[in-house]
Design an enzyme around this catalytic site. Structure first.
Site, PDB file in Angstrom:
ATOM      1  N   HIS A   1     -67.947  59.647   7.444  1.00 53.67           N
ATOM      2  CA  HIS A   1     -67.445  58.926   8.630  1.00 53.67           C
ATOM      3  C   HIS A   1     -66.884  57.581   8.217  1.00 53.67           C
ATOM      4  O   HIS A   1     -67.479  56.890   7.383  1.00 53.67           O
ATOM      5  CB  HIS A   1     -68.571  58.681   9.646  1.00 53.67           C
ATOM      6  CG  HIS A   1     -69.177  59.950  10.159  1.00 53.67           C
ATOM      7  ND1 HIS A   1     -68.551  60.728  11.100  1.00 53.67           N
ATOM      8  CD2 HIS A   1     -70.321  60.574   9.829  1.00 53.67           C
ATOM      9  CE1 HIS A   1     -69.307  61.797  11.337  1.00 53.67           C
ATOM     10  NE2 HIS A   1     -70.386  61.733  10.570  1.00 53.67           N
TER      11      HIS A   1
ATOM     12  N   ARG B   1     -55.216  54.326  16.190  1.00 57.92           N
ATOM     13  CA  ARG B   1     -56.411  54.577  17.001  1.00 57.92           C
ATOM     14  C   ARG B   1     -57.488  53.514  16.733  1.00 57.92           C
ATOM     15  O   ARG B   1     -58.028  53.443  15.618  1.00 57.92           O
ATOM     16  CB  ARG B   1     -56.980  55.961  16.618  1.00 57.92           C
ATOM     17  CG  ARG B   1     -58.272  56.298  17.310  1.00 57.92           C
ATOM     18  CD  ARG B   1     -58.937  57.532  16.704  1.00 57.92           C
ATOM     19  NE  ARG B   1     -60.154  57.825  17.413  1.00 57.92           N
ATOM     20  CZ  ARG B   1     -61.123  58.584  16.943  1.00 57.92           C
ATOM     21  NH1 ARG B   1     -61.009  59.158  15.748  1.00 57.92           N
ATOM     22  NH2 ARG B   1     -62.199  58.797  17.648  1.00 57.92           N
TER      23      ARG B   1
ATOM     24  N   ALA C   1     -65.939  63.509  16.714  1.00 57.63           N
ATOM     25  CA  ALA C   1     -66.942  63.564  17.782  1.00 57.63           C
ATOM     26  C   ALA C   1     -67.727  64.879  17.784  1.00 57.63           C
ATOM     27  O   ALA C   1     -68.842  64.926  18.325  1.00 57.63           O
ATOM     28  CB  ALA C   1     -66.281  63.340  19.139  1.00 57.63           C
TER      29      ALA C   1
ATOM     30  N   ARG D   1     -73.330  52.179  16.370  1.00 57.16           N
ATOM     31  CA  ARG D   1     -72.455  52.255  17.541  1.00 57.16           C
ATOM     32  C   ARG D   1     -73.222  52.781  18.771  1.00 57.16           C
ATOM     33  O   ARG D   1     -74.421  52.594  18.871  1.00 57.16           O
ATOM     34  CB  ARG D   1     -71.235  53.110  17.176  1.00 57.16           C
ATOM     35  CG  ARG D   1     -70.429  52.484  15.999  1.00 57.16           C
ATOM     36  CD  ARG D   1     -69.206  53.292  15.667  1.00 57.16           C
ATOM     37  NE  ARG D   1     -68.304  53.354  16.816  1.00 57.16           N
ATOM     38  CZ  ARG D   1     -67.315  54.249  16.916  1.00 57.16           C
ATOM     39  NH1 ARG D   1     -67.114  55.138  15.955  1.00 57.16           N
ATOM     40  NH2 ARG D   1     -66.541  54.246  17.975  1.00 57.16           N
TER      41      ARG D   1
ATOM     42  N   GLU E   1     -70.948  65.116   4.568  1.00 59.54           N
ATOM     43  CA  GLU E   1     -70.476  64.579   5.852  1.00 59.54           C
ATOM     44  C   GLU E   1     -69.958  63.155   5.613  1.00 59.54           C
ATOM     45  O   GLU E   1     -70.626  62.366   4.940  1.00 59.54           O
ATOM     46  CB  GLU E   1     -71.656  64.569   6.833  1.00 59.54           C
ATOM     47  CG  GLU E   1     -71.324  64.027   8.211  1.00 59.54           C
ATOM     48  CD  GLU E   1     -72.580  63.914   9.098  1.00 59.54           C
ATOM     49  OE1 GLU E   1     -73.690  64.321   8.671  1.00 59.54           O
ATOM     50  OE2 GLU E   1     -72.443  63.400  10.222  1.00 59.54           O
TER      51      GLU E   1
ATOM     52  N   TYR F   1     -61.698  51.815  13.224  1.00 59.47           N
ATOM     53  CA  TYR F   1     -61.350  52.813  12.199  1.00 59.47           C
ATOM     54  C   TYR F   1     -60.396  52.297  11.131  1.00 59.47           C
ATOM     55  O   TYR F   1     -60.039  53.049  10.215  1.00 59.47           O
ATOM     56  CB  TYR F   1     -60.762  54.058  12.886  1.00 59.47           C
ATOM     57  CG  TYR F   1     -61.754  54.716  13.829  1.00 59.47           C
ATOM     58  CD1 TYR F   1     -62.950  55.243  13.336  1.00 59.47           C
ATOM     59  CD2 TYR F   1     -61.513  54.792  15.192  1.00 59.47           C
ATOM     60  CE1 TYR F   1     -63.872  55.828  14.190  1.00 59.47           C
ATOM     61  CE2 TYR F   1     -62.432  55.386  16.056  1.00 59.47           C
ATOM     62  CZ  TYR F   1     -63.611  55.897  15.545  1.00 59.47           C
ATOM     63  OH  TYR F   1     -64.531  56.485  16.383  1.00 59.47           O
TER      64      TYR F   1
ATOM     65  N   ASN G   1     -65.296  65.288   7.868  1.00 56.81           N
ATOM     66  CA  ASN G   1     -65.493  64.310   8.941  1.00 56.81           C
ATOM     67  C   ASN G   1     -65.261  65.058  10.242  1.00 56.81           C
ATOM     68  O   ASN G   1     -64.119  65.274  10.642  1.00 56.81           O
ATOM     69  CB  ASN G   1     -64.524  63.130   8.819  1.00 56.81           C
ATOM     70  CG  ASN G   1     -64.757  62.090   9.913  1.00 56.81           C
ATOM     71  OD1 ASN G   1     -65.493  62.344  10.872  1.00 56.81           O
ATOM     72  ND2 ASN G   1     -64.137  60.932   9.776  1.00 56.81           N
TER      73      ASN G   1
ATOM     74  N   PRO H   1     -61.164  65.948  14.758  1.00 56.90           N
ATOM     75  CA  PRO H   1     -60.313  65.570  15.891  1.00 56.90           C
ATOM     76  C   PRO H   1     -60.012  64.077  15.976  1.00 56.90           C
ATOM     77  O   PRO H   1     -60.869  63.245  15.675  1.00 56.90           O
ATOM     78  CB  PRO H   1     -61.144  66.014  17.110  1.00 56.90           C
ATOM     79  CG  PRO H   1     -62.542  66.057  16.617  1.00 56.90           C
ATOM     80  CD  PRO H   1     -62.452  66.489  15.187  1.00 56.90           C
ATOM     81  N   ASN H   2     -58.796  63.797  16.381  1.00 53.91           N
ATOM     82  CA  ASN H   2     -58.289  62.440  16.633  1.00 53.91           C
ATOM     83  C   ASN H   2     -58.023  61.621  15.367  1.00 53.91           C
ATOM     84  O   ASN H   2     -57.512  60.505  15.438  1.00 53.91           O
ATOM     85  CB  ASN H   2     -59.230  61.653  17.581  1.00 53.91           C
ATOM     86  CG  ASN H   2     -59.384  62.349  18.914  1.00 53.91           C
ATOM     87  OD1 ASN H   2     -58.388  62.642  19.567  1.00 53.91           O
ATOM     88  ND2 ASN H   2     -60.604  62.666  19.315  1.00 53.91           N
TER      89      ASN H   2
HETATM   90  C1  DQA Z   1     -66.023  59.247  13.294  1.00 52.87           C
HETATM   91  C2  DQA Z   1     -67.181  58.790  14.197  1.00 52.87           C
HETATM   92  C3  DQA Z   1     -67.271  59.666  15.447  1.00 52.87           C
HETATM   93  O1  DQA Z   1     -68.315  59.211  16.279  1.00 52.87           O
HETATM   94  C4  DQA Z   1     -65.962  59.594  16.223  1.00 52.87           C
HETATM   95  O2  DQA Z   1     -66.031  60.459  17.342  1.00 52.87           O
HETATM   96  C5  DQA Z   1     -64.778  59.869  15.381  1.00 52.87           C
HETATM   97  C6  DQA Z   1     -64.709  59.293  14.055  1.00 52.87           C
HETATM   98  C7  DQA Z   1     -65.833  58.310  12.098  1.00 52.87           C
HETATM   99  O3  DQA Z   1     -65.176  58.699  11.142  1.00 52.87           O
HETATM  100  O4  DQA Z   1     -66.294  57.156  12.128  1.00 52.87           O
HETATM  101  O5  DQA Z   1     -63.825  60.519  15.818  1.00 52.87           O
HETATM  102  O6  DQA Z   1     -66.327  60.528  12.794  1.00 52.87           O
END
Ligand code: DQA
Length: 143
Positions: A99, A17, A76, A106, A97, A22, A73, A9-10
């Site tokens: 990120h 963003r 959240a 963080r 996994e 990021y 990835n 998501p996002n």
């Molecule tokens: C994320 C880290 C997560 O905490 C966050 O909610 C994201 C992006 C990252 O790629 O750093 O949406 O997965």
């Protein structure tokens, strides 16, 4: 050898963003870099993005017959989705996994990953490079 990359998501908003966290690369640019590395490694990589938890779970289920490894990835969902963790545990395809940000550096809620224990390993904190490192790891797992 086929690797599926799932952006959660996002991540469709990458580029606009929170660029300080990021980076400024768009998701399309990251997917292009993934495609280029896949060519170099002589593997097939398919990239998808989903905002919905259920769509990620459906993608993991479908991947169990088609892919040799997965880079995920979960955004959240990483921090609280037992449903995604269960889906990873339910399939035998290895999952890496990934990120962009260093989640350990963080907010406290980001320091917990409920999917980490069912993944082969985690790569975090290298920006877009995290995906490329994860793709290399996934390609090695799939061999
Ligand atoms: C994320 C880290 C997560 O905490 C966050 O909610 C994201 C992006 C990252 O790629 O750093 O949406 O997965």
């Amino acid at each position: 050898m086929r690797v599926l990359v799932i952006h959660g998501p996002n991540l469709n908003l990458l580029g606009e963003r929170e660029p300080a966290i990021y980076g400024s690369q768009t998701l399309a640019a990251i997917d292009a870099a993934i495609a280029e590395l896949a060519r170099e490694l002589s593997i097939e990589a398919t990239c998808v993005q989903h905002n919905a938890e259920g769509a990620i779970i459906d993608e993991l289920h479908a991947a169990r017959k088609t892919y040799d490894a997965i880079v995920l990835n979960p955004g959240a969902y990483t921090h609280y989705s037992y449903a995604i963790a269960d889906a990873i545990a339910a399939i035998s395809v290895p999952v890496v996994e990934a990120h962009l940000s260093n989640t350990q550096a963080r907010e406290a809620f980001r320091r917990t990953s409920v999917v980490g224990p069912v993944c082969v390993g985690t790569i975090a904190g290298f920006g877009a490079q995290s995906y490329l490192l994860a793709l290399r790891a996934a390609a090695n797992l799939a061999k």
